[in-house]
Design a protein around this motif. Structure first.
Motif, PDB file in Angstrom:
ATOM      1  N   TYR A 258      70.252 -29.522  48.799  1.00 41.71           N
ATOM      2  CA  TYR A 258      70.751 -30.207  47.639  1.00 41.71           C
ATOM      3  C   TYR A 258      71.673 -29.493  47.106  1.00 41.71           C
ATOM      4  O   TYR A 258      72.045 -28.380  46.960  1.00 41.71           O
ATOM      5  N   LYS A 259      72.760 -30.308  46.419  1.00 45.41           N
ATOM      6  CA  LYS A 259      73.997 -29.879  45.878  1.00 45.41           C
ATOM      7  C   LYS A 259      73.494 -28.542  44.817  1.00 45.41           C
ATOM      8  O   LYS A 259      72.556 -28.677  44.183  1.00 45.41           O
ATOM      9  N   SER A 261      73.018 -26.548  41.904  1.00 48.62           N
ATOM     10  CA  SER A 261      73.130 -26.982  40.487  1.00 48.62           C
ATOM     11  C   SER A 261      72.788 -25.513  39.323  1.00 48.62           C
ATOM     12  O   SER A 261      72.509 -24.613  40.093  1.00 48.62           O
ATOM     13  N   ARG A 388      62.829 -32.453  43.004  1.00 50.66           N
ATOM     14  CA  ARG A 388      63.696 -33.379  43.822  1.00 50.66           C
ATOM     15  C   ARG A 388      63.038 -33.867  45.159  1.00 50.66           C
ATOM     16  O   ARG A 388      62.575 -32.716  45.727  1.00 50.66           O
ATOM     17  N   GLU A 390      64.385 -34.229  47.966  1.00 48.14           N
ATOM     18  CA  GLU A 390      65.226 -33.529  49.160  1.00 48.14           C
ATOM     19  C   GLU A 390      64.517 -32.118  49.319  1.00 48.14           C
ATOM     20  O   GLU A 390      64.800 -31.634  50.410  1.00 48.14           O
ATOM     21  N   ARG A 452      76.146 -29.625  51.092  1.00 46.98           N
ATOM     22  CA  ARG A 452      76.022 -31.156  49.953  1.00 46.98           C
ATOM     23  C   ARG A 452      77.244 -30.897  49.128  1.00 46.98           C
ATOM     24  O   ARG A 452      77.397 -30.112  48.325  1.00 46.98           O
ATOM     25  N   ALA A 494      78.804 -37.872  46.776  1.00 45.14           N
ATOM     26  CA  ALA A 494      77.831 -36.756  46.155  1.00 45.14           C
ATOM     27  C   ALA A 494      76.628 -36.969  46.891  1.00 45.14           C
ATOM     28  O   ALA A 494      76.067 -37.937  47.282  1.00 45.14           O
ATOM     29  N   GLU A 495      76.190 -35.625  47.052  1.00 44.64           N
ATOM     30  CA  GLU A 495      75.004 -35.405  48.070  1.00 44.64           C
ATOM     31  C   GLU A 495      75.058 -35.562  49.626  1.00 44.64           C
ATOM     32  O   GLU A 495      73.994 -35.330  49.967  1.00 44.64           O
ATOM     33  N   GLN A 496      76.246 -35.867  49.882  1.00 41.06           N
ATOM     34  CA  GLN A 496      76.317 -36.232  51.134  1.00 41.06           C
ATOM     35  C   GLN A 496      76.455 -34.851  52.008  1.00 41.06           C
ATOM     36  O   GLN A 496      76.901 -33.870  51.536  1.00 41.06           O
ATOM     37  N   SER A 497      75.594 -34.510  52.937  1.00 40.19           N
ATOM     38  CA  SER A 497      75.640 -33.414  53.921  1.00 40.19           C
ATOM     39  C   SER A 497      76.812 -33.448  54.767  1.00 40.19           C
ATOM     40  O   SER A 497      77.502 -34.382  55.287  1.00 40.19           O
ATOM     41  N   GLU A 528      77.538 -42.179  43.460  1.00 38.49           N
ATOM     42  CA  GLU A 528      77.606 -42.299  44.805  1.00 38.49           C
ATOM     43  C   GLU A 528      78.343 -43.830  45.151  1.00 38.49           C
ATOM     44  O   GLU A 528      78.827 -44.149  46.166  1.00 38.49           O
TER      45      GLU A 528
END
Length: 594
Positions: A258-259, A261, A388, A390, A452, A494-497, A528
């Motif tokens: 996860y990105k 934070s 989350r 993820e 991410r 955003a959040e893309q691997s 996104e």
């Protein structure tokens, strides 16, 4: 490792030095860290007003919304100077200090291209702040622009994660395995007892143990399986930074789930809460004036508070005394016409008393109260992250960073998160975890294989206008063709691997035959699914610059420049090629010149 920093408080061994910079009245470098703090403190008050003293300035480049190379920082005396110069002074000091240490151990150390420098930054810092640090490093002479690859930007929780992989069980404290009912953090057991069963199973497999030792993975990771997930909470001076990693076998690389934070919930928040408390008692206007007119005495007061802050604990009994400098007491009487004792009696703050020895006497509850906003912010961020989808299945939390040394924070995190089955683990040398991890990262920058993207990045383009799909106000008619303007062409969401080395390729054609430069605006947003660069939340964040060599005229057709961008590293990188000549084109992304 630095053996010991000069200066500091008596009786305390210092592995770190505070972010304090002292410049002469002319703006020349004088000193950094404890040396700067102590020298400034010893200056005559009248003389001190002319000196430029900066402290705790690192977070200023994160909190500034429109950071540029011209952003300024304010010294304690109110004078301003470019932030880039302030940071460059600090980095130049580190460079000279480190090289001097190395020369003492290796007198024949060559000067050029010997050192790869690693600068750590919070993972929540945006691209402009990372680029700013790189520019400051160039100005400080760490590396030249031509040898840009000799400088790495490392993300602090990633560095901590890399270091924690190397730890052996006796180097960790498991907060969740305290003796029942003791209630004291000093009675923690080492993490190894709870892993004994898993270790027995591993001992039966000599191959596994041999592989793990050879690959440099610590004992803790020997018990973890491929696919296991854990959180690193980096609690520093300015921020809390959270990252979630998944362990990949067979090479022990890491995958971000996860990105990054976090937020501005560092130890400095406790200092600010103390300053606000003083403002409630003595008046905010007085505190502001005192800081300006008696700067050395203000430093004295912050030192006194820092010492008491470090002794604060959730189960400590007895009040804490904080010395008020005589200068403070005298200045207050002259400004207000009555003494500080009267101010305390009149104030609405009833948990701070005046000691007959001339000190502020704070109850332990009062001190813990100063921690609460910051500590609550950290716990809320961790809980929001764990909710989350993820990151489901996380069982382990590493608490690292300088602020993680605080017993107040350790106790609060364990009390809040231990109940939900999360194991909270603290490395023994918790304050140096990031520094040591940064060195390991410098030796193997590819250890974090997948990250991410924190934001959606793209450019604005023209597309064929499709009635019913595109808004009428976006219609542009040119040479009889119908175009839709302001279309947001996405490079990465955003959040893309994004894997390390993975490229996003785009081709661009100069509009004119003799054009020497192509400039393409970059846009970003948290969403996104943005469709247009005019959508809410979409903003211009930088520019892609392509410097073109003069065309030799050999290819009469349209000139094509192919750019390849990488979003999987700690910094966004770009390379470009002129397709007709197959030559490299100078390409750069600038996030600081908006």
């Amino acid at each position: 490792m630095m053996r010991k920093w000069e200066g500091g408080d008596p009786g305390v061994a210092h592995q770190k030095t505070p972010t304090c910079l002292l410049l002469t009245p002319e703006g020349a470098f004088h000193s950094f860290g404890y040396t700067a703090r102590d020298y400034y403190h010893d200056l005559d008050p009248e003389e001190a007003r002319d000196w430029l003293y900066f402290e705790k300035f690192k977070m200023k480049i994160h909190s500034t919304t429109d950071l540029t190379l011209k952003t300024q920082l304010e010294a304690v005396n109110g004078k301003k100077m470019p932030a880039l110069e302030v940071f460059a002074h600090a980095l130049r000091f580190f460079k000279e200090h480190a090289l001097q240490e190395l020369r003492e151990q290796c007198p024949s150390l060559p000067e050029k291209d010997t050192v790869r420098w690693v600068l750590t930054v919070p993972a929540i810092w945006k691209q402009p702040a990372k680029q700013f640090m790189r520019e400051a490093a160039y100005l400080a002479g760490l590396v030249s622009r031509e040898d840009a690859e000799q400088l790495l930007i490392a993300l602090e929780p990633e560095a901590a994660s890399v270091y924690c992989r190397k730890l052996r069980l006796h180097q960790l404290l498991d907060l969740s395995s305290r003796a029942p009912g003791s209630g004291r953090l000093g009675e923690r057991r080492s993490i190894d007892s709870s892993f004994r069963q898993a270790r027995e199973q591993l001992r039966r497999s000599r191959h596994s143990r041999t592989f793990l030792v050879e690959s440099g993975v610590g004992e803790l990771w020997a018990e973890m399986q491929a696919g296991d997930r854990y959180v690193v909470a980096d609690c520093g001076g300015g921020t809390v930074d959270l990252t979630v990693h998944q362990l990949e076998q067979p090479h022990g690389t890491l995958k971000e789930l996860y990105k990054a934070s976090g937020g501005p919930y560092g130890a400095v928040g406790v200092d600010l809460a103390f300053e606000q408390l003083l403002g409630r008692i003595f008046g905010e206007d007085f505190i502001t004036t005192f800081k300006r007119q008696r700067p050395a005495a203000w430093v004295d007061l912050t030192i006194a508070f820092e010492a008491r802050k470090r002794t604060a604990g959730p189960h400590r009994a007895g009040a804490l005394n904080i010395s008020l400098p005589f200068s403070f007491i005298d200045f207050y009487r002259k400004q207000r016409g009555h003494n500080v004792e009267t101010a305390l009696r009149r104030s609405s703050v009833n948990f701070v008393k005046w000691s007959s020895q001339g000190m502020l006497r704070m109850s332990c509850e009062a001190m813990n109260e100063l921690f609460q906003p910051t500590v609550s912010g950290i716990i809320q961020h961790i809980e929001a992250l764990l909710a989350r989808p993820e990151v489901q299945g996380v069982k382990l939390l590493f608490l690292v960073g300088g602020f993680a040394e605080s017993a107040v924070l350790q106790h609060a995190v364990q009390a809040a998160l231990g109940a939900r089955g999360l194991r909270v683990v603290v490395p023994h040398d918790v304050g140096l975890t990031i520094l040591k991890g940064a060195v390991l990262f410098g030796q193997a920058p590819g250890v974090v294989r997948v990250r991410r993207s924190p934001l959606t990045y793209g450019v604005g383009v023209l597309n064929r206008f499709v009635a019913g799909r595109h808004p009428p106000e976006k219609l542009l008619v040119r040479d009889g063709r119908r175009w839709c303007t302001d279309v947001f062409e996405r490079f990465v969401a955003a959040e893309q691997s994004v894997a390390l080395g993975e490229e996003v390729r785009r081709s661009y054609c100069p509009a004119r035959p003799g054009q020497r430069r192509v400039l393409i605006n970059l846009y970003c947003c948290a969403a996104e699914d943005a469709r247009f660069i005019t959508d809410p939340g979409v903003r211009k964040c930088g520019a892609l610059s392509l410097e073109l060599e003069p065309s030799d005229g050999a290819s009469p057709g349209r000139r094509e420049i192919r750019a390849a961008m990488q979003f999987g590293d700690t910094e966004i990188k770009v390379t470009a090629v002129d397709v007709s000549t197959n030559r490299s084109v100078r390409a750069a992304i600038d996030f600081l010149s908006n």
